[in-house]
Write a protein that holds these residues in place. Structure first.
Motif, PDB file in Angstrom:
ATOM      1  N   ARG A 194       7.029  12.606 -11.672  1.00 18.69           N
ATOM      2  CA  ARG A 194       8.313  11.973 -11.363  1.00 18.69           C
ATOM      3  C   ARG A 194       8.231  10.467 -11.561  1.00 18.69           C
ATOM      4  NH1 ARG A 194      10.202  13.745  -5.534  1.00 18.69           N
ATOM      5  NH2 ARG A 194      12.044  12.610  -6.270  1.00 18.69           N
ATOM      6  N   ALA A 195       9.374   9.861 -11.797  1.00 13.64           N
ATOM      7  CA  ALA A 195       9.433   8.405 -11.917  1.00 13.64           C
ATOM      8  C   ALA A 195       9.381   7.791 -10.519  1.00 13.64           C
ATOM      9  CB  ALA A 195      10.723   7.984 -12.615  1.00 13.64           C
ATOM     10  N   PRO A 196       8.601   6.720 -10.331  1.00 13.51           N
ATOM     11  CA  PRO A 196       8.511   6.086  -8.998  1.00 13.51           C
ATOM     12  C   PRO A 196       9.865   5.679  -8.432  1.00 13.51           C
ATOM     13  CG  PRO A 196       6.811   5.241 -10.448  1.00 13.51           C
ATOM     14  CD  PRO A 196       7.711   6.085 -11.310  1.00 13.51           C
ATOM     15  N   GLU A 197      10.790   5.296  -9.309  1.00 16.49           N
ATOM     16  CA  GLU A 197      12.100   4.850  -8.825  1.00 16.49           C
ATOM     17  C   GLU A 197      12.963   6.015  -8.339  1.00 16.49           C
ATOM     18  OE1 GLU A 197      12.222   4.792 -13.417  1.00 16.49           O
ATOM     19  OE2 GLU A 197      10.808   4.252 -11.815  1.00 16.49           O
ATOM     20  N   SER A 198      12.487   7.254  -8.499  1.00 18.15           N
ATOM     21  CA  SER A 198      13.253   8.406  -8.014  1.00 18.15           C
ATOM     22  C   SER A 198      13.085   8.620  -6.519  1.00 18.15           C
ATOM     23  CB  SER A 198      12.831   9.673  -8.769  1.00 18.15           C
ATOM     24  OG  SER A 198      11.501  10.058  -8.421  1.00 18.15           O
ATOM     25  N   VAL A 199      12.193   7.853  -5.893  1.00 21.86           N
ATOM     26  CA  VAL A 199      11.953   7.975  -4.449  1.00 21.86           C
ATOM     27  C   VAL A 199      12.179   6.624  -3.784  1.00 21.86           C
ATOM     28  CG1 VAL A 199      10.302   8.568  -2.635  1.00 21.86           C
ATOM     29  CG2 VAL A 199      10.275   9.829  -4.801  1.00 21.86           C
ATOM     30  N   GLU A 200      13.085   6.590  -2.825  1.00 26.20           N
ATOM     31  CA  GLU A 200      13.378   5.345  -2.098  1.00 26.20           C
ATOM     32  C   GLU A 200      12.559   5.290  -0.813  1.00 26.20           C
ATOM     33  OE1 GLU A 200      17.103   2.914  -0.008  1.00 26.20           O
ATOM     34  OE2 GLU A 200      17.491   4.739  -1.176  1.00 26.20           O
ATOM     35  N   LEU A 201      12.063   4.117  -0.503  1.00 26.47           N
ATOM     36  CA  LEU A 201      11.320   3.895   0.736  1.00 26.47           C
ATOM     37  C   LEU A 201      12.260   3.372   1.816  1.00 26.47           C
ATOM     38  CD1 LEU A 201       8.800   3.565   2.498  1.00 26.47           C
ATOM     39  CD2 LEU A 201       8.408   1.355   1.368  1.00 26.47           C
ATOM     40  N   LEU A 202      12.353   4.114   2.904  1.00 24.71           N
ATOM     41  CA  LEU A 202      13.101   3.674   4.085  1.00 24.71           C
ATOM     42  C   LEU A 202      12.078   3.247   5.127  1.00 24.71           C
ATOM     43  CD1 LEU A 202      15.831   3.409   5.558  1.00 24.71           C
ATOM     44  CD2 LEU A 202      15.515   5.756   6.359  1.00 24.71           C
ATOM     45  N   LYS A 242       0.828  -1.203   0.000  1.00 23.30           N
ATOM     46  CA  LYS A 242       0.000   0.000   0.000  1.00 23.30           C
ATOM     47  C   LYS A 242       0.865   1.257   0.000  1.00 23.30           C
ATOM     48  CE  LYS A 242      -3.816   2.199   2.529  1.00 23.30           C
ATOM     49  NZ  LYS A 242      -4.715   2.112   3.717  1.00 23.30           N
ATOM     50  N   VAL A 243       1.930   1.269   0.797  1.00 23.79           N
ATOM     51  CA  VAL A 243       2.827   2.423   0.854  1.00 23.79           C
ATOM     52  C   VAL A 243       3.538   2.607  -0.483  1.00 23.79           C
ATOM     53  CG1 VAL A 243       4.914   3.365   1.911  1.00 23.79           C
ATOM     54  CG2 VAL A 243       3.146   2.334   3.346  1.00 23.79           C
ATOM     55  N   ARG A 244       3.997   1.522  -1.078  1.00 21.37           N
ATOM     56  CA  ARG A 244       4.669   1.624  -2.380  1.00 21.37           C
ATOM     57  C   ARG A 244       3.727   2.193  -3.437  1.00 21.37           C
ATOM     58  NH1 ARG A 244       6.954  -4.287  -1.319  1.00 21.37           N
ATOM     59  NH2 ARG A 244       8.931  -3.777  -0.301  1.00 21.37           N
ATOM     60  N   LEU A 245       2.465   1.784  -3.369  1.00 20.58           N
ATOM     61  CA  LEU A 245       1.473   2.315  -4.304  1.00 20.58           C
ATOM     62  C   LEU A 245       1.259   3.806  -4.061  1.00 20.58           C
ATOM     63  CD1 LEU A 245      -0.583   1.829  -6.555  1.00 20.58           C
ATOM     64  CD2 LEU A 245      -2.256   1.184  -4.798  1.00 20.58           C
ATOM     65  N   GLU A 246       1.213   4.202  -2.782  1.00 22.46           N
ATOM     66  CA  GLU A 246       1.048   5.617  -2.443  1.00 22.46           C
ATOM     67  C   GLU A 246       2.213   6.441  -2.984  1.00 22.46           C
ATOM     68  OE1 GLU A 246       0.367   8.470   1.514  1.00 22.46           O
ATOM     69  OE2 GLU A 246       0.487   6.282   1.732  1.00 22.46           O
ATOM     70  N   ILE A 247       3.426   5.909  -2.861  1.00 22.09           N
ATOM     71  CA  ILE A 247       4.608   6.594  -3.383  1.00 22.09           C
ATOM     72  C   ILE A 247       4.517   6.721  -4.902  1.00 22.09           C
ATOM     73  CG2 ILE A 247       7.101   6.374  -3.745  1.00 22.09           C
ATOM     74  CD1 ILE A 247       7.238   5.109  -0.925  1.00 22.09           C
ATOM     75  N   ALA A 248       4.138   5.631  -5.550  1.00 21.43           N
ATOM     76  CA  ALA A 248       4.028   5.645  -7.019  1.00 21.43           C
ATOM     77  C   ALA A 248       2.984   6.659  -7.482  1.00 21.43           C
ATOM     78  CB  ALA A 248       3.686   4.248  -7.532  1.00 21.43           C
ATOM     79  N   GLU A 249       1.865   6.724  -6.786  1.00 25.71           N
ATOM     80  CA  GLU A 249       0.801   7.667  -7.152  1.00 25.71           C
ATOM     81  C   GLU A 249       1.241   9.110  -6.921  1.00 25.71           C
ATOM     82  OE1 GLU A 249      -2.484   6.283  -4.843  1.00 25.71           O
ATOM     83  OE2 GLU A 249      -3.122   4.812  -6.358  1.00 25.71           O
ATOM     84  N   ALA A 250       1.964   9.337  -5.806  1.00 25.71           N
ATOM     85  CA  ALA A 250       2.467  10.682  -5.530  1.00 25.71           C
ATOM     86  C   ALA A 250       3.477  11.106  -6.589  1.00 25.71           C
ATOM     87  CB  ALA A 250       3.096  10.727  -4.142  1.00 25.71           C
ATOM     88  N   CYS A 251       4.318  10.179  -7.016  1.00 27.14           N
ATOM     89  CA  CYS A 251       5.287  10.480  -8.072  1.00 27.14           C
ATOM     90  C   CYS A 251       4.573  10.794  -9.378  1.00 27.14           C
ATOM     91  CB  CYS A 251       6.240   9.301  -8.261  1.00 27.14           C
ATOM     92  SG  CYS A 251       7.457   9.102  -6.939  1.00 27.14           S
ATOM     93  N   GLU A 252       3.550  10.016  -9.696  1.00 25.17           N
ATOM     94  CA  GLU A 252       2.807  10.245 -10.939  1.00 25.17           C
ATOM     95  C   GLU A 252       2.179  11.640 -10.944  1.00 25.17           C
ATOM     96  OE1 GLU A 252      -0.716   8.197 -13.677  1.00 25.17           O
ATOM     97  OE2 GLU A 252      -0.168   7.313 -11.741  1.00 25.17           O
ATOM     98  N   LYS A 253       1.591  12.030  -9.802  1.00 26.56           N
ATOM     99  CA  LYS A 253       0.980  13.359  -9.699  1.00 26.56           C
ATOM    100  C   LYS A 253       2.004  14.468  -9.893  1.00 26.56           C
ATOM    101  CE  LYS A 253      -2.783  12.214  -6.473  1.00 26.56           C
ATOM    102  NZ  LYS A 253      -3.293  12.433  -5.091  1.00 26.56           N
ATOM    103  N   SER A 254       3.230  14.200  -9.484  1.00 27.59           N
ATOM    104  CA  SER A 254       4.274  15.220  -9.548  1.00 27.59           C
ATOM    105  C   SER A 254       5.119  15.113 -10.813  1.00 27.59           C
ATOM    106  CB  SER A 254       5.190  15.106  -8.318  1.00 27.59           C
ATOM    107  OG  SER A 254       4.444  15.216  -7.131  1.00 27.59           O
TER     108      SER A 254
END
Length: 232
Positions: A24-32, A10-22
Motif C-alpha cells: 500500500r501507499a504510505p499516504e493511504s493511511v492517516e495518523l491520528l 518513528k510512528v510515521r516510519l512504522e506506518i510507512a513500513e507496514a504499508c510497504e509490507k502490505s
C-alpha cells in the motif's frame, strides 16, 4: 528522554513500513494522534512536528485544549464513548466523531451541528469481538443503522471504527480487522461515501494496516505511557 517529534517520526516510519509490507501507499493511511489526558503544550509540540489531526476521549479535557490551541488550524476527532448530554458540545467543536454506536446519538449530532459548520464526519463504532464491556453496535445491527444515519442532515457517514479485544493471538487479531474491512465493503451499497476504516493503535497498527485500516489512532507511542484519565 525521546521527544514527541522523535516519537512521531518513528510512528510515521512504522506506518510507512507496514504499508510497504502490505503493498500500500504510505499516504493511504492517516495518523491520528491520540492526545487524551495530554497537555496543550504536548499537543503543540506534536503540531510543531507536523501533526494536524488529534483524537480526544474526554470532552472536558478536550475543550480546554481546543480553546488553548485555537490559534492553530487543527482537526479534532472525538473517539470516546458519547453521553447524550455531551452531544451538543461535540457537534459544535469537532470535525470527526468515531464512536457513534446508536441512532439516538447520530440524530442528536445531526440536530446540534451548527448550520454554518461543514457536515460532521462520523464513523460507526462496531463491537467486532462481541465484548460486553465494549461500546459499539453489533455487526448484525449495522445495516439498519447505516440506512437511518445516511438520511440525517449535517453529518457525513465516512466509515467504521473498531477496537478488537486485547490479544496476543495474531491470527485472531488479523481476522478481527479483516472482518471490519469486509463489513465496510459489503455495506458500501448503502453508503457509497464510506471510505474510512478507523482501526489500529500503538500496539497493533501493523496488523490493522495489513488488513485495510485507513486511519490509525496512536497515543502511547507518540506521547508516552498514559496518564490518569480525566472525567468526560
Amino acid at each position: 528522554m525521546t521527544s514527541i517529534a522523535e516519537s512521531l517520526q518513528k510512528v510515521r516510519l512504522e506506518i510507512a513500513e507496514a504499508c510497504e509490507k502490505s503493498g500500500r501507499a504510505p499516504e493511504s493511511v492517516e495518523l491520528l494522534a491520540v492526545s487524551k489526558t495530554r497537555t496543550a503544550e504536548e499537543v503543540r509540540a506534536a503540531v510543531d512536528a507536523g501533526q494536524r489531526a488529534f483524537g480526544e476521549n474526554y470532552l472536558q479535557d478536550a475543550e480546554s485544549k481546543i480553546e488553548a490551541l485555537a490559534d492553530l488550524n487543527l482537526e479534532w476527532h472525538f473517539i470516546g464513548p458519547i453521553q447524550s448530554n455531551k452531544t451538543r458540545h461535540i457537534a459544535e467543536q469537532f470535525a470527526w466523531v468515531h464512536s457513534v454506536d446508536r441512532l439516538k446519538i447520530a440524530q442528536r449530532l445531526s440536530d446540534q451541528r451548527p448550520h454554518y459548520a461543514p457536515d460532521l464526519n462520523i464513523c460507526i463504532q462496531v463491537n467486532i469481538s462481541g465484548e460486553e464491556s465494549k461500546s459499539g453496535c453489533t455487526p448484525e445491527e449495522l445495516p439498519d443503522l447505516i440506512r437511518e444515519v445516511v438520511q440525517l442532515p449535517k453529518i457525513r457517514l465516512r466509515g467504521l471504527m473498531a477496537i478488537p479485544e486485547a490479544t496476543d493471538d495474531q491470527t485472531l487479531l488479523h481476522q478481527r480487522f479483516a472482518d471490519v474491512t469486509s463489513l465496510l465493503e459489503s455495506l458500501k451499497s448503502l453508503a457509497p461515501e464510506m471510505d474510512t476504516l478507523s482501526m489500529g493503535m500503538s500496539g497493533d497498527l501493523e496488523v490493522a494496516i495489513a488488513e485495510g485500516a485507513t486511519m490509525v489512532r496512536v497515543g502511547t507511542a507518540i506521547f508516552g505511557p498514559r496518564l490518569q484519565k480525566h472525567k468526560n
